[in-house]
Design an enzyme around this catalytic site. Sequence first.
Site, PDB file in Angstrom:
ATOM      1  N   ASP A  36       0.812  -1.211   0.000  1.00 22.90           N
ATOM      2  CA  ASP A  36       0.000   0.000   0.000  1.00 22.90           C
ATOM      3  C   ASP A  36       0.849   1.266   0.000  1.00 22.90           C
ATOM      4  O   ASP A  36       0.485   2.268  -0.618  1.00 22.90           O
ATOM      5  CB  ASP A  36      -0.925   0.002   1.215  1.00 22.90           C
ATOM      6  N   GLY A  37       1.989   1.236   0.698  1.00 22.20           N
ATOM      7  CA  GLY A  37       2.853   2.413   0.735  1.00 22.20           C
ATOM      8  C   GLY A  37       3.364   2.793  -0.639  1.00 22.20           C
ATOM      9  O   GLY A  37       3.425   3.979  -0.990  1.00 22.20           O
ATOM     10  N   ASN A  79      -4.315   9.327   1.714  1.00 16.91           N
ATOM     11  CA  ASN A  79      -4.754   8.765   2.992  1.00 16.91           C
ATOM     12  C   ASN A  79      -5.068   9.816   4.044  1.00 16.91           C
ATOM     13  O   ASN A  79      -6.212   9.981   4.434  1.00 16.91           O
ATOM     14  CB  ASN A  79      -3.686   7.810   3.544  1.00 16.91           C
ATOM     15  N   THR A 135      -9.132   3.600   7.167  1.00 12.76           N
ATOM     16  CA  THR A 135      -8.693   2.287   7.645  1.00 12.76           C
ATOM     17  C   THR A 135      -7.198   2.262   7.946  1.00 12.76           C
ATOM     18  O   THR A 135      -6.618   1.190   8.125  1.00 12.76           O
ATOM     19  CB  THR A 135      -9.030   1.194   6.606  1.00 12.76           C
ATOM     20  N   ASP A 154      -2.258  14.494  21.723  1.00 10.77           N
ATOM     21  CA  ASP A 154      -0.946  14.152  21.173  1.00 10.77           C
ATOM     22  C   ASP A 154      -0.854  14.514  19.696  1.00 10.77           C
ATOM     23  O   ASP A 154       0.241  14.605  19.142  1.00 10.77           O
ATOM     24  CB  ASP A 154      -0.677  12.655  21.335  1.00 10.77           C
ATOM     25  N   SER A 187      -6.619   3.270  13.955  1.00 12.79           N
ATOM     26  CA  SER A 187      -5.860   2.944  15.165  1.00 12.79           C
ATOM     27  C   SER A 187      -6.162   3.913  16.298  1.00 12.79           C
ATOM     28  O   SER A 187      -5.975   3.580  17.471  1.00 12.79           O
ATOM     29  CB  SER A 187      -4.357   2.965  14.858  1.00 12.79           C
TER      30      SER A 187
END
EC number: 2.7.1.23
Length: 284
Positions: free
Chosen positions: A67-68, A141, A182, A171, A187
Amino acid sequence: MKKIAIFAKVHDPRCQGVASELIAWLEARGLIPLVEAHLARHLGGRQGIVPEDIPVLADMAVVLGGDGTLISAARLIGSRQIPILGVNLGSLGFLTEITLDELYPVLESCLSGDFQVTERMMLTVSVERNGEEICSHRVLNDVVINKGALARIIDMETEVSGIRLTTYKADGLIISTPTGSTGYSLSANGPIVHPSLECITITPICPHTLTNRPIVLESSSGVTVWLRSKDEDVYLTLDGQVGMELKCGDAVHVRRAAHRTRLVMSRSRNYFEVLRTKLKWGER
């Protein structure tokens, strides 16, 4: 389609081998492979194309890797909006959903015009410092504002389309597309957003309050975040690949991009199947 751009994870021997086979396959059919320069240097000194020139020349792009690699190619291709065929040779392959076994049958279909694409919304982000724009980028993204390892929580004053939203004490902050929902946003307890939707999600990272939850905005919204913290290490990261340090008073402007990324879809699976198989979504 005559000219096919090839991008790959250049330091991966498997990707290099598949790229060499793909080049031979294309040339045998009278097509012109446009090999990205960094990849070309790992393929026996083959002449490569400067990455910035590829979008203007290519009719289609094939991305070999994870994906990167695809996200990097999508940012480069940008406004050209040529179809991108992502082949998963990485570990997850959420966006690169075509398997190696499917590569040549799917490519044959693409060359004959028989293929489907999904159009993914992108964002443009710019940084303003002392009234002057110092950089501008596109992302597929997410845009992330994050504190350094030793910094304390940071203050981020946030507006949506000129209307005050809140000042996040956290943060960091993630501003994502549906495609990016996603990724890092997930996360941080952000929602999963179907990629066909048009929206922007703001997800705080470890907010210092119980009431700062993720928020989903209409895609026409413009988001501006001012960094209000002094003497802290704070960074802006784009798609997890491009970054810069922010200073107190900097304004980060995010809005929907005028252009989309066009990804070739697999006919053998759908988005929900990918969620279940790749992210183990819904499993106990």
